[in-house]
Write an enzyme that holds these catalytic residues in place. Structure first.
Site, PDB file in Angstrom:
ATOM      1  N   ASP A   1      12.602   2.760 -27.128  1.00 34.81           N
ATOM      2  CA  ASP A   1      13.034   3.181 -25.666  1.00 34.81           C
ATOM      3  C   ASP A   1      12.601   4.889 -25.510  1.00 34.81           C
ATOM      4  O   ASP A   1      12.288   5.263 -24.390  1.00 34.81           O
ATOM      5  CB  ASP A   1      14.341   3.176 -25.640  1.00 34.81           C
ATOM      6  CG  ASP A   1      14.752   1.753 -25.284  1.00 34.81           C
ATOM      7  OD1 ASP A   1      13.800   1.235 -25.113  1.00 34.81           O
ATOM      8  OD2 ASP A   1      16.056   1.395 -25.303  1.00 34.81           O
TER       9      ASP A   1
ATOM     10  N   ASN B   1      16.396   7.967 -17.289  1.00 38.45           N
ATOM     11  CA  ASN B   1      17.838   7.451 -17.597  1.00 38.45           C
ATOM     12  C   ASN B   1      18.669   8.349 -16.964  1.00 38.45           C
ATOM     13  O   ASN B   1      19.559   7.953 -16.247  1.00 38.45           O
ATOM     14  CB  ASN B   1      17.755   7.573 -19.200  1.00 38.45           C
ATOM     15  CG  ASN B   1      17.494   6.392 -19.808  1.00 38.45           C
ATOM     16  OD1 ASN B   1      17.467   5.303 -19.376  1.00 38.45           O
ATOM     17  ND2 ASN B   1      17.834   6.172 -21.167  1.00 38.45           N
ATOM     18  N   ASP B   2      18.769   9.713 -17.418  1.00 36.39           N
ATOM     19  CA  ASP B   2      19.581  10.480 -16.845  1.00 36.39           C
ATOM     20  C   ASP B   2      19.245  11.993 -17.006  1.00 36.39           C
ATOM     21  O   ASP B   2      18.430  12.273 -17.559  1.00 36.39           O
ATOM     22  CB  ASP B   2      20.920  10.365 -17.858  1.00 36.39           C
ATOM     23  CG  ASP B   2      20.721  10.280 -19.213  1.00 36.39           C
ATOM     24  OD1 ASP B   2      19.945  11.230 -19.845  1.00 36.39           O
ATOM     25  OD2 ASP B   2      21.302   9.486 -19.890  1.00 36.39           O
TER      26      ASP B   2
ATOM     27  N   THR C   1      22.945   2.164 -19.191  1.00 33.63           N
ATOM     28  CA  THR C   1      23.397   1.513 -20.252  1.00 33.63           C
ATOM     29  C   THR C   1      23.088   2.348 -21.724  1.00 33.63           C
ATOM     30  O   THR C   1      23.123   2.175 -22.700  1.00 33.63           O
ATOM     31  CB  THR C   1      22.515   0.108 -20.623  1.00 33.63           C
ATOM     32  OG1 THR C   1      21.138   0.623 -20.555  1.00 33.63           O
ATOM     33  CG2 THR C   1      23.070  -0.914 -19.711  1.00 33.63           C
ATOM     34  N   ALA C   2      22.782   3.630 -20.936  1.00 34.74           N
ATOM     35  CA  ALA C   2      22.676   4.703 -22.115  1.00 34.74           C
ATOM     36  C   ALA C   2      23.732   5.650 -22.120  1.00 34.74           C
ATOM     37  O   ALA C   2      25.020   5.246 -22.740  1.00 34.74           O
ATOM     38  CB  ALA C   2      21.445   5.351 -21.890  1.00 34.74           C
ATOM     39  N   TYR C   3      23.885   6.965 -22.456  1.00 30.56           N
ATOM     40  CA  TYR C   3      24.761   7.912 -22.529  1.00 30.56           C
ATOM     41  C   TYR C   3      25.858   7.688 -21.698  1.00 30.56           C
ATOM     42  O   TYR C   3      27.257   7.758 -21.710  1.00 30.56           O
ATOM     43  CB  TYR C   3      24.134   9.377 -22.244  1.00 30.56           C
ATOM     44  CG  TYR C   3      25.062  10.206 -22.692  1.00 30.56           C
ATOM     45  CD1 TYR C   3      26.305  10.358 -23.567  1.00 30.56           C
ATOM     46  CD2 TYR C   3      24.729  11.748 -22.574  1.00 30.56           C
ATOM     47  CE1 TYR C   3      26.998  11.327 -23.755  1.00 30.56           C
ATOM     48  CE2 TYR C   3      25.326  13.062 -23.082  1.00 30.56           C
ATOM     49  CZ  TYR C   3      26.497  12.487 -23.495  1.00 30.56           C
ATOM     50  OH  TYR C   3      27.447  13.833 -24.118  1.00 30.56           O
TER      51      TYR C   3
ATOM     52  N   LEU D   1      27.207   4.961 -20.295  1.00 34.19           N
ATOM     53  CA  LEU D   1      28.039   4.106 -20.682  1.00 34.19           C
ATOM     54  C   LEU D   1      28.841   4.278 -21.766  1.00 34.19           C
ATOM     55  O   LEU D   1      30.138   4.135 -21.639  1.00 34.19           O
ATOM     56  CB  LEU D   1      27.049   2.656 -21.488  1.00 34.19           C
ATOM     57  CG  LEU D   1      27.962   1.678 -21.855  1.00 34.19           C
ATOM     58  CD1 LEU D   1      28.712   0.651 -20.669  1.00 34.19           C
ATOM     59  CD2 LEU D   1      26.797   0.596 -22.539  1.00 34.19           C
ATOM     60  N   SER D   2      28.357   5.281 -22.599  1.00 33.57           N
ATOM     61  CA  SER D   2      29.270   5.650 -23.838  1.00 33.57           C
ATOM     62  C   SER D   2      30.174   6.730 -23.379  1.00 33.57           C
ATOM     63  O   SER D   2      31.265   6.981 -23.905  1.00 33.57           O
ATOM     64  CB  SER D   2      28.551   6.514 -24.829  1.00 33.57           C
ATOM     65  OG  SER D   2      27.627   7.586 -24.425  1.00 33.57           O
TER      66      SER D   2
ATOM     67  N   GLN E   1      15.405  14.466 -24.039  1.00 36.69           N
ATOM     68  CA  GLN E   1      14.208  14.800 -24.753  1.00 36.69           C
ATOM     69  C   GLN E   1      13.938  16.210 -23.970  1.00 36.69           C
ATOM     70  O   GLN E   1      13.173  16.892 -24.908  1.00 36.69           O
ATOM     71  CB  GLN E   1      13.144  13.901 -24.179  1.00 36.69           C
ATOM     72  CG  GLN E   1      13.616  12.122 -24.961  1.00 36.69           C
ATOM     73  CD  GLN E   1      12.532  11.585 -24.449  1.00 36.69           C
ATOM     74  OE1 GLN E   1      11.739  11.485 -23.659  1.00 36.69           O
ATOM     75  NE2 GLN E   1      12.451  10.480 -25.447  1.00 36.69           N
TER      76      GLN E   1
END
Length: 283
Positions: free
Chosen positions: A68, A142-143, A183-185, A187-188, A242
């Site tokens: 990913d 993603n974010d 569904t990445a950071y 979500l947590s 990143q």
């Protein structure tokens, strides 16, 4: 003749054997592989080495070999050109990778026969304004995250949507995510799971120091404005985990839906909910 960019993660394809096999397959099928110049030299195909911009702008499609993280990096680089990506998993099962290495060549056969679809994924764009001047621009699949360093105190961040005041978050930071990034950071941090092709923007505070702060979902036409409302020696804005840039007191960050999309090549009738169960029930 198809021009096909091959982008390996050299930490996952350490001996570049997968990359070399892909290049040979492309050549056997009358295509022209485009490779990073260093990778091309390492596998003995120097004449196929290209500058990065040429790979992303002139390829008919890209084969991203990795996980990913590899896909996120490739997505940001090729988004301005709309180049489709075949995402190949060389590590653990991810949310973005379409196939694993064992499925690579049958999948390429399908692509060459036209048996595939393109799935468009919404992206975000962020502009950092310092002293009334834009200093840097980011895009993300993603974010986009504002977060504090390990030893700094909590951040105080004022949040607005279309100039309407939302809240002042006293928190470790704020995540602004796409459905892909849900569904990445996000979500947590307690954010909702959103089907990846739906177009919305998710705002989630990180460890808020209140009883009522929750995620907010807004439309893709809305513009977020985040203001750093208190001096803090160690705040960063990061994109897809990143890229990073240090931000300071009174800096303003504008975040909105990007005009660019990530185009993922789909060769399977994969089910998002099956993938979700597989990923979120791993032991």
């Amino acid at each position: 003749m198809k021009k096909v960019g091959v982008i390996p993660n050299i930490n996952k394809d350490k001996d570049l054997e997968v990359t070399k096999s892909v290049v040979n397959w492309l050549l056997d099928h009358g295509s022209e592989p485009y490779l990073n110049e260093i990778v091309a030299a390492r596998i003995g195909y120097e004449k196929h080495g290209k500058k990065a911009n040429e790979i992303y702008s002139k390829s008919d499609f890209l084969i991203a070999l990795g996980g990913d993280g590899t896909i996120l990096n490739v997505a940001r680089l090729c988004a301005p050109f709309g180049t489709p990506i075949l995402a190949v998993n060389l590590g653990h099962l991810g949310f973005l990778t379409e196939i694993d290495a064992s499925e690579l060549f049958p999948s390429l056969e399908k692509i060459y026969k036209g048996e595939y679809a393109i799935e468009k994924r919404m992206m975000l764009e962020a502009n950092v304004v310092k002293n009334d001047m834009e200093v840097i621009n980011f895009r993300a699949l993603n974010d986009i995250v504002i977060t504090r360093g390990a030893f700094s105190r909590m951040a105080r961040i004022k949040a607005y949507v279309n100039d309407n005041y939302v809240d002042t978050y006293l928190a470790d930071g704020v995540i602004v995510a796409t459905p892909t990034g849900s569904t990445a950071y996000s979500l947590s941090a307690g954010g909702p799971i959103v089907y990846p092709t739906v177009e919305v923007i998710i705002i989630t505070p990180i460890c808020p120091h209140t009883l009522y702060s929750r995620s907010i979902v807004v439309s893709p036409d809305d513009v977020m404005r985040l203001e750093i409302a208190e001096e803090n020696q160690d705040l960063m804005i990061t994109t897809d985990g990143q890229q990073g840039y240090k931000i300071d007191y009174r800096d303003v960050i504008y975040i909105k839906k990007s005009n660019e999309y990530t185009n993922l090549i789909k060769v399977k009738n994969s089910n998002f909910f099956d993938l979700l169960r597989d990923k979120l029930t791993e032991r």
